[in-house]
Design a protein around this motif. Structure first.
Motif, PDB file in Angstrom:
ATOM      1  N   LEU A  62     105.444 -38.817  13.572  1.00 57.84           N
ATOM      2  CA  LEU A  62     105.353 -37.398  13.896  1.00 57.84           C
ATOM      3  C   LEU A  62     106.707 -36.854  14.351  1.00 57.84           C
ATOM      4  O   LEU A  62     107.414 -37.478  15.149  1.00 57.84           O
ATOM      5  N   HIS A  63     107.060 -35.685  13.841  1.00 57.42           N
ATOM      6  CA  HIS A  63     108.362 -35.086  14.143  1.00 57.42           C
ATOM      7  C   HIS A  63     108.255 -33.571  13.963  1.00 57.42           C
ATOM      8  O   HIS A  63     108.253 -33.073  12.843  1.00 57.42           O
ATOM      9  N   ASP A  64     108.160 -32.852  15.077  1.00 58.37           N
ATOM     10  CA  ASP A  64     108.018 -31.398  15.033  1.00 58.37           C
ATOM     11  C   ASP A  64     108.310 -30.876  16.433  1.00 58.37           C
ATOM     12  O   ASP A  64     108.766 -31.641  17.302  1.00 58.37           O
ATOM     13  N   ILE A  65     108.036 -29.609  16.681  1.00 59.64           N
ATOM     14  CA  ILE A  65     108.240 -29.089  18.029  1.00 59.64           C
ATOM     15  C   ILE A  65     107.244 -29.769  18.972  1.00 59.64           C
ATOM     16  O   ILE A  65     106.188 -30.250  18.544  1.00 59.64           O
ATOM     17  N   PRO A  66     107.573 -29.857  20.276  1.00 65.45           N
ATOM     18  CA  PRO A  66     106.716 -30.597  21.212  1.00 65.45           C
ATOM     19  C   PRO A  66     105.247 -30.209  21.177  1.00 65.45           C
ATOM     20  O   PRO A  66     104.364 -31.079  21.171  1.00 65.45           O
ATOM     21  N   ASN A  67     104.952 -28.923  21.147  1.00 68.68           N
ATOM     22  CA  ASN A  67     103.553 -28.480  21.176  1.00 68.68           C
ATOM     23  C   ASN A  67     102.782 -28.943  19.948  1.00 68.68           C
ATOM     24  O   ASN A  67     101.611 -29.346  20.042  1.00 68.68           O
ATOM     25  N   THR A  68     103.429 -28.897  18.790  1.00 70.36           N
ATOM     26  CA  THR A  68     102.763 -29.316  17.552  1.00 70.36           C
ATOM     27  C   THR A  68     102.488 -30.807  17.558  1.00 70.36           C
ATOM     28  O   THR A  68     101.402 -31.252  17.156  1.00 70.36           O
ATOM     29  N   VAL A  69     103.448 -31.584  17.998  1.00 68.23           N
ATOM     30  CA  VAL A  69     103.261 -33.037  18.041  1.00 68.23           C
ATOM     31  C   VAL A  69     102.175 -33.407  19.054  1.00 68.23           C
ATOM     32  O   VAL A  69     101.342 -34.285  18.795  1.00 68.23           O
ATOM     33  N   ALA A  70     102.162 -32.732  20.184  1.00 65.71           N
ATOM     34  CA  ALA A  70     101.112 -32.999  21.175  1.00 65.71           C
ATOM     35  C   ALA A  70      99.735 -32.685  20.593  1.00 65.71           C
ATOM     36  O   ALA A  70      98.768 -33.446  20.788  1.00 65.71           O
ATOM     37  N   GLY A  71      99.634 -31.589  19.854  1.00 70.00           N
ATOM     38  CA  GLY A  71      98.359 -31.251  19.231  1.00 70.00           C
ATOM     39  C   GLY A  71      97.934 -32.272  18.198  1.00 70.00           C
ATOM     40  O   GLY A  71      96.744 -32.608  18.087  1.00 70.00           O
ATOM     41  N   ILE A  83      98.401 -48.051  18.251  1.00 66.79           N
ATOM     42  CA  ILE A  83      99.815 -47.681  18.229  1.00 66.79           C
ATOM     43  C   ILE A  83      99.972 -46.439  17.358  1.00 66.79           C
ATOM     44  O   ILE A  83      99.321 -46.332  16.316  1.00 66.79           O
ATOM     45  N   VAL A  84     100.849 -45.530  17.773  1.00 60.85           N
ATOM     46  CA  VAL A  84     101.209 -44.368  16.961  1.00 60.85           C
ATOM     47  C   VAL A  84     102.724 -44.198  17.023  1.00 60.85           C
ATOM     48  O   VAL A  84     103.326 -44.371  18.090  1.00 60.85           O
ATOM     49  N   THR A  85     103.330 -43.835  15.881  1.00 58.97           N
ATOM     50  CA  THR A  85     104.768 -43.613  15.871  1.00 58.97           C
ATOM     51  C   THR A  85     105.106 -42.126  15.851  1.00 58.97           C
ATOM     52  O   THR A  85     104.410 -41.313  15.243  1.00 58.97           O
ATOM     53  N   ILE A  86     106.215 -41.810  16.523  1.00 62.01           N
ATOM     54  CA  ILE A  86     106.837 -40.503  16.456  1.00 62.01           C
ATOM     55  C   ILE A  86     108.330 -40.748  16.188  1.00 62.01           C
ATOM     56  O   ILE A  86     108.795 -41.884  16.266  1.00 62.01           O
ATOM     57  N   HIS A  87     109.086 -39.696  15.880  1.00 59.31           N
ATOM     58  CA  HIS A  87     110.514 -39.860  15.635  1.00 59.31           C
ATOM     59  C   HIS A  87     111.302 -39.586  16.912  1.00 59.31           C
ATOM     60  O   HIS A  87     111.163 -38.524  17.526  1.00 59.31           O
ATOM     61  N   ALA A  88     112.141 -40.542  17.303  1.00 56.21           N
ATOM     62  CA  ALA A  88     112.971 -40.358  18.490  1.00 56.21           C
ATOM     63  C   ALA A  88     113.912 -39.169  18.342  1.00 56.21           C
ATOM     64  O   ALA A  88     114.262 -38.513  19.330  1.00 56.21           O
ATOM     65  N   SER A  89     114.301 -38.869  17.113  1.00 57.68           N
ATOM     66  CA  SER A  89     115.232 -37.762  16.881  1.00 57.68           C
ATOM     67  C   SER A  89     114.601 -36.400  17.155  1.00 57.68           C
ATOM     68  O   SER A  89     115.283 -35.376  17.125  1.00 57.68           O
ATOM     69  N   GLY A  90     113.291 -36.379  17.445  1.00 59.63           N
ATOM     70  CA  GLY A  90     112.639 -35.138  17.835  1.00 59.63           C
ATOM     71  C   GLY A  90     113.025 -34.680  19.223  1.00 59.63           C
ATOM     72  O   GLY A  90     112.741 -33.546  19.611  1.00 59.63           O
ATOM     73  N   GLY A  91     113.663 -35.569  19.981  1.00 58.12           N
ATOM     74  CA  GLY A  91     114.149 -35.197  21.306  1.00 58.12           C
ATOM     75  C   GLY A  91     113.237 -35.613  22.442  1.00 58.12           C
ATOM     76  O   GLY A  91     112.075 -35.972  22.255  1.00 58.12           O
ATOM     77  N   ARG A  92     113.804 -35.563  23.643  1.00 54.68           N
ATOM     78  CA  ARG A  92     113.085 -36.045  24.826  1.00 54.68           C
ATOM     79  C   ARG A  92     111.810 -35.254  25.106  1.00 54.68           C
ATOM     80  O   ARG A  92     110.762 -35.843  25.401  1.00 54.68           O
TER      81      ARG A  92
END
Length: 224
Positions: A62-71, A83-92
């Motif tokens: 997952l890689h998008d704005i924080p609210n979208t990824v949380a949803g 386990i679920v993956t997200i992209h670190a390059s999406g930011g802190r």
């Protein structure tokens, strides 16, 4: 974890994926379902594979704005992924929100650098330094964001493990012979990755495309 091998089960036909899972489930520790599988089969496909009785790793990156990824994280609670993956390059901020939205028993790990990329690829996307430098920067960011761990190649796992002792580390791009093949450039053997600190070993084609997947899974298990 008694068996760290997660089979990458990204087959286009659901029946074939279920059959392969049933065939080798006694010699793997879990199943990784990636973007190809999820787009083809959705929640229904995940539920079907869950009948094999193994932990499910949703490799959605997952890689998008924080609210979208949380949803998105909240929408997959019903699937009970391990386990679920997200992209670190999406930011802190994105990583923090993803972890906060994840299920209680779900590990959230950040993809640092795809194993299909090398230093030249980094340069072309405007990222300076070596793959090792890039992975270490993103690993530090993921740890600061409160994630459980990261995804990185076997070439960086020892350094990451030295810096993040209690991290949960997923290593893809593994090849029993240790040689790069197809679209994978930065590979090591499953045994080396495990010795260097990998928590999960993601293995796909060496099992799924083997003439005898069961024999291949057994052989890899024996090396661990």
């Amino acid at each position: 974890m008694s068996n760290p091998v997660y089979l990458a089960l990204d087959l286009p036909q659901l029946d074939a994926a279920k059959a392969l899972c049933e065939q080798v489930k006694g010699h793997i520790g879990g199943v990784k379902l990636g973007l190809e599988f999820f787009c083809a089969h959705g929640h229904h496909g995940v539920h079907e594979i869950a009948h094999c009785g193994l932990p499910i790793f949703l490799d959605l990156k997952l890689h998008d704005i924080p609210n979208t990824v949380a949803g998105a994280m909240q929408s997959i609670h019903v699937l009970e992924p391990a386990i679920v993956t997200i992209h670190a390059s999406g930011g802190r901020a994105m990583m923090e929100d993803a972890k906060a939205a994840a299920g209680e028993d779900c590990k959230v790990v950040a993809v640092t650098m795809l194993t299909s990329l090398d230093e030249r690829d980094l340069e072309r996307t405007g990222v300076g330094g070596t793959p090792h430098d890039h992975v270490m920067r993103l690993a530090d960011l993921a740890q600061d964001a409160g994630l459980d761990g990261i995804v990185c190649s076997g070439q960086e796992i020892a350094s990451v493990h030295d810096r993040w002792k209690d991290g949960f580390f997923v290593v893809p791009g593994l090849r029993p012979g240790g040689k790069a093949t197809a679209d994978q450039k930065r590979v090591v053997t499953p045994r080396r990755a495990r010795d260097d600190g990998a928590s999960v070993l993601v293995i796909g084609r060496p099992i799924s495309r083997a003439d005898d997947p069961l024999a291949a899974a057994k052989q890899i298990e024996e090396t661990l």
